[in-house]
Design an enzyme around this catalytic site. Structure first.
Site, PDB file in Angstrom:
ATOM      1  N   SER A 134       0.831  -1.200   0.000  1.00  0.00           N
ATOM      2  CA  SER A 134       0.000   0.000   0.000  1.00  0.00           C
ATOM      3  C   SER A 134       0.871   1.258   0.000  1.00  0.00           C
ATOM      4  CB  SER A 134      -0.984  -0.055   1.171  1.00  0.00           C
ATOM      5  OG  SER A 134      -2.007   0.893   1.035  1.00  0.00           O
ATOM      6  N   HIS A 170      -4.705  -1.693  -3.967  1.00  0.00           N
ATOM      7  CA  HIS A 170      -6.068  -2.094  -3.565  1.00  0.00           C
ATOM      8  C   HIS A 170      -7.051  -1.895  -4.727  1.00  0.00           C
ATOM      9  CE1 HIS A 170      -4.196  -2.228   0.307  1.00  0.00           C
ATOM     10  NE2 HIS A 170      -4.105  -0.925   0.409  1.00  0.00           N
TER      11      HIS A 170
END
Length: 245
Positions: A134, A170
């Protein structure tokens, strides 16, 4: 033991709930360690928690996971002060640096205060494998969409740019991510961009993508590039992925 070329593994995975621990290292993190080619000793891994504010509870769970995995783990904390007065020595002494998730905007600001971008650039050139999830993926690129500023995604473009591309993380689990990447690429705010579904990772040698891998069934990886004359100004290509076990 350095990798034989500058190496980055940019992911939307790498850790998961453990069977007997709060967290365990998932295949993507083990794959990052494999890239260092360590033999005859325990791998050395530094985990950087800046994006989450170096929370002690998170550090404790990660340290436990590292111990269970047979890894010599160092926490590279910057709060309330750096864990060492010699960041070059700490970072270049590792096989792998793994950057945990959180706020990429805060991470980049704090890193710059302490000179870490230059340290990581030297480590990357020396063969220390750089990796993360991330925010720990976005940081190695020019930038990408982030929720660092609030629920509405904004695009950061002040990443370390070791990889001269945009990045989306994501991609499958947060519906706003795909259109945000595509709009930024179409507008020229981001260059050609590489994106990962949850559980997928992108392996780069130097600045070239070597392969996409996944620890989760059906997780995908994508390349998004500007394309005049298309309905939304971009073309998205799905990259073949290899399943890790």
């Amino acid at each position: 033991m350095p990798a034989d070329a500058p190496t980055i593994l940019a992911t939307s995975g790498g850790m998961r709930p453990g069977a007997s621990t709060d967290i365990e290292f998932a295949p993507l993190l083990h794959f990052a360690i494999e890239q260092a080619g360590v033999t005859g000793r325990r791998p050395r891994l530094a985990v950087v928690g800046t994006a989450g504010g170096d929370q002690r509870w998170r550090s404790a769970m990660i340290s436990d996971a590292g111990q269970r995995a047979g890894i010599d783990l160092t926490q590279l904390d910057l709060f309330p002060m750096p864990a060492t007065t010699d960041l070059d020595d700490l970072v270049l002494g590792q096989d792998v640096v793994w950057v945990d998730g959180g706020s990429v905007a805060n991470l980049l600001a704090v890193w710059r205060v302490h000179g870490l971008p230059e340290v990581f650039r030297r480590a990357w050139a020396a063969g220390v494998v750089l990796a993360g999830i991330s925010a720990g993926s976005l940081c190695w690129f020019v930038g990408g969409p982030t929720d660092s500023f609030g629920p509405a995604l904004r695009v950061v473009t002040n990443g370390l740019a070791l990889l001269p591309y945009g990045n989306g993380v994501h991609y499958d689990s947060e519906p706003a991510r795909r259109p945000a990447v595509q709009a930024a690429v179409a507008a020229g705010e981001l260059p050609l961009s590489y994106c990962t579904d949850d559980g997928a990772g992108l392996l780069f040698r130097g600045r070239e993508l070597v392969e996409a891998v996944t620890e989760r069934p059906n997780a995908g990886a994508y390349r998004v590039e500007r394309a005049a004359g298309t309905p939304n100004g971009v073309v998205e290509h799905r990259i073949p992925v290899r399943r890790l076990h």
